[in-house]
Design a protein around this motif. Structure first.
Motif, PDB file in Angstrom:
ATOM      1  N   GLN A 186      -8.762  -9.439  -0.815  1.00  0.00           N
ATOM      2  CA  GLN A 186      -9.485 -10.636  -0.386  1.00  0.00           C
ATOM      3  C   GLN A 186      -9.103 -11.852  -1.234  1.00  0.00           C
ATOM      4  N   GLU A 187      -8.968 -11.651  -2.540  1.00  0.00           N
ATOM      5  CA  GLU A 187      -8.605 -12.761  -3.415  1.00  0.00           C
ATOM      6  C   GLU A 187      -7.211 -13.290  -3.097  1.00  0.00           C
ATOM      7  N   LEU A 188      -6.283 -12.388  -2.819  1.00  0.00           N
ATOM      8  CA  LEU A 188      -4.927 -12.810  -2.495  1.00  0.00           C
ATOM      9  C   LEU A 188      -4.902 -13.581  -1.185  1.00  0.00           C
ATOM     10  N   VAL A 189      -5.630 -13.099  -0.198  1.00  0.00           N
ATOM     11  CA  VAL A 189      -5.665 -13.779   1.102  1.00  0.00           C
ATOM     12  C   VAL A 189      -6.321 -15.143   0.962  1.00  0.00           C
ATOM     13  N   GLU A 191      -6.787 -17.100  -1.879  1.00  0.00           N
ATOM     14  CA  GLU A 191      -6.274 -18.074  -2.829  1.00  0.00           C
ATOM     15  C   GLU A 191      -4.754 -18.118  -2.945  1.00  0.00           C
ATOM     16  N   GLY A 192      -4.067 -17.102  -2.461  1.00  0.00           N
ATOM     17  CA  GLY A 192      -2.625 -17.046  -2.647  1.00  0.00           C
ATOM     18  C   GLY A 192      -1.873 -17.995  -1.731  1.00  0.00           C
ATOM     19  N   THR A 193      -0.648 -18.306  -2.106  1.00  0.00           N
ATOM     20  CA  THR A 193       0.214 -19.175  -1.309  1.00  0.00           C
ATOM     21  C   THR A 193       1.296 -18.383  -0.589  1.00  0.00           C
ATOM     22  N   VAL A 194       1.328 -17.058  -0.814  1.00  0.00           N
ATOM     23  CA  VAL A 194       2.303 -16.180  -0.184  1.00  0.00           C
ATOM     24  C   VAL A 194       1.590 -15.337   0.871  1.00  0.00           C
ATOM     25  N   PRO A 195       2.178 -15.140   2.054  1.00  0.00           N
ATOM     26  CA  PRO A 195       1.541 -14.317   3.078  1.00  0.00           C
ATOM     27  C   PRO A 195       1.204 -12.922   2.550  1.00  0.00           C
ATOM     28  N   VAL A 196       0.055 -12.392   2.977  1.00  0.00           N
ATOM     29  CA  VAL A 196      -0.431 -11.099   2.503  1.00  0.00           C
ATOM     30  C   VAL A 196      -0.676 -10.179   3.691  1.00  0.00           C
ATOM     31  N   LEU A 197      -0.172  -8.964   3.594  1.00  0.00           N
ATOM     32  CA  LEU A 197      -0.420  -7.926   4.591  1.00  0.00           C
ATOM     33  C   LEU A 197      -1.263  -6.842   3.937  1.00  0.00           C
ATOM     34  N   VAL A 198      -2.411  -6.533   4.527  1.00  0.00           N
ATOM     35  CA  VAL A 198      -3.341  -5.563   3.945  1.00  0.00           C
ATOM     36  C   VAL A 198      -3.255  -4.254   4.711  1.00  0.00           C
ATOM     37  N   ALA A 199      -2.960  -3.163   3.990  1.00  0.00           N
ATOM     38  CA  ALA A 199      -2.815  -1.848   4.602  1.00  0.00           C
ATOM     39  C   ALA A 199      -4.106  -1.059   4.470  1.00  0.00           C
ATOM     40  N   GLY A 200      -4.341  -0.148   5.419  1.00  0.00           N
ATOM     41  CA  GLY A 200      -5.504   0.734   5.366  1.00  0.00           C
ATOM     42  C   GLY A 200      -5.239   1.926   4.482  1.00  0.00           C
ATOM     43  N   GLY A 201      -6.032   2.991   4.673  1.00  0.00           N
ATOM     44  CA  GLY A 201      -5.955   4.148   3.782  1.00  0.00           C
ATOM     45  C   GLY A 201      -5.138   5.296   4.297  1.00  0.00           C
ATOM     46  N   ARG A 202      -4.545   5.187   5.463  1.00  0.00           N
ATOM     47  CA  ARG A 202      -3.790   6.305   6.012  1.00  0.00           C
ATOM     48  C   ARG A 202      -2.461   6.442   5.316  1.00  0.00           C
ATOM     49  N   GLN A 203      -2.065   7.682   5.085  1.00  0.00           N
ATOM     50  CA  GLN A 203      -0.792   7.961   4.428  1.00  0.00           C
ATOM     51  C   GLN A 203       0.138   8.632   5.421  1.00  0.00           C
ATOM     52  N   ASN A 204       1.315   8.970   4.917  1.00  0.00           N
ATOM     53  CA  ASN A 204       2.286   9.664   5.750  1.00  0.00           C
ATOM     54  C   ASN A 204       1.736  11.012   6.201  1.00  0.00           C
ATOM     55  N   PRO A 205       2.114  11.462   7.402  1.00  0.00           N
ATOM     56  CA  PRO A 205       1.667  12.776   7.848  1.00  0.00           C
ATOM     57  C   PRO A 205       1.997  13.882   6.871  1.00  0.00           C
ATOM     58  N   SER A 206       3.082  13.750   6.109  1.00  0.00           N
ATOM     59  CA  SER A 206       3.475  14.791   5.157  1.00  0.00           C
ATOM     60  C   SER A 206       2.480  14.935   4.036  1.00  0.00           C
ATOM     61  N   ASP A 207       1.593  13.922   3.829  1.00  0.00           N
ATOM     62  CA  ASP A 207       0.616  13.978   2.744  1.00  0.00           C
ATOM     63  C   ASP A 207      -0.657  14.661   3.167  1.00  0.00           C
ATOM     64  N   ARG A 208      -0.815  14.977   4.439  1.00  0.00           N
ATOM     65  CA  ARG A 208      -2.074  15.551   4.899  1.00  0.00           C
ATOM     66  C   ARG A 208      -2.078  17.058   4.727  1.00  0.00           C
TER      67      ARG A 208
END
Length: 208
Positions: A186-189, A191-208
């Motif tokens: 939230q702080e990056l989105v 106050e930041g000047t660089v575009p920010v992409l926020v990822a969720g909690g899902r990992q690769n299928p190999s990690d399940r």
């Protein structure tokens, strides 16, 4: 009895002011537990000296080159802290943007106090997690960075200085970090000047 009550109230207020000051310092990159002790002992005195003690400029502690750079692509920074969300951010960066990046940088932020003497092994642990992230990326990560300071500010400053095109972070961090240090995404989105992409909690299928 009334005198005792007043004394207890005064002591409670003294300690509360000290703890609030320690929390304020933690939000600004000073997370050594000794600040809690000092807050309990010195109370308002710590509040007076803290603004002079707090460092205001995040900095780089360590850099490791781990892979090739591809001229002409995006410069992407991924925030790593070992949480499931940060691993999801790394997976998103490598899976979605990997072929199109000039350099994919994995970075973890430690506190200023840990940077001075690594009192809790934070720097060593950060380097270990970054090495694991580089391996997880399958050679996509070009470099690993250990930064010192408040997480959002350190990532934003690095991104600005290194002309990063995109920052990718997880939605939340590890443990109590969100409650104690705030939501980095939230702080990056906000106050930041660089575009920010926020990822969720899902990992690769190999990690399940």
């Amino acid at each position: 009895m009334r005198d005792l009550t007043l004394v207890l109230i005064a002591v409670g207020a003294w300690i509360a002011i000290g703890f609030l000051t320690a929390w304020w310092m933690a939000r600004r990159g000073h997370r050594h537990p000794s600040w809690l002790f000092m807050g309990a002992v010195f109370g308002p005195v710590l509040a007076l000296v803290a603004p002079m003690r707090v460092l205001r400029h995040p900095r780089r502690l360590a850099r490791t080159e781990t892979g090739p750079r591809r001229p002409g692509g995006l410069r992407v920074l991924v925030g790593v802290d070992g949480s499931a969300e940060s691993l999801a951010a790394l997976d998103l960066a490598t899976g979605l943007l990997g072929p199109y990046t000039e350099s994919l940088v994995a970075a973890e932020v430690v506190g200023y106090d840990a940077a001075e003497d690594d009192w809790d092994g934070s720097t060593v642990a950060a380097k270990s997690r970054l090495n694991s992230a580089a391996e997880r990326s399958g050679g996509r990560v070009a470099s690993c960075e250990v930064l010192a300071g408040p997480p959002a500010q350190a990532l934003a400053r690095y991104a600005h200085e290194q002309r990063i095109d995109l920052i990718i972070v997880g939605r939340h961090g590890r443990g109590l970090s969100k409650r104690l240090l705030g939501n980095v995404a939230q702080e990056l989105v906000r106050e930041g000047t660089v575009p920010v992409l926020v990822a969720g909690g899902r990992q690769n299928p190999s990690d399940r």
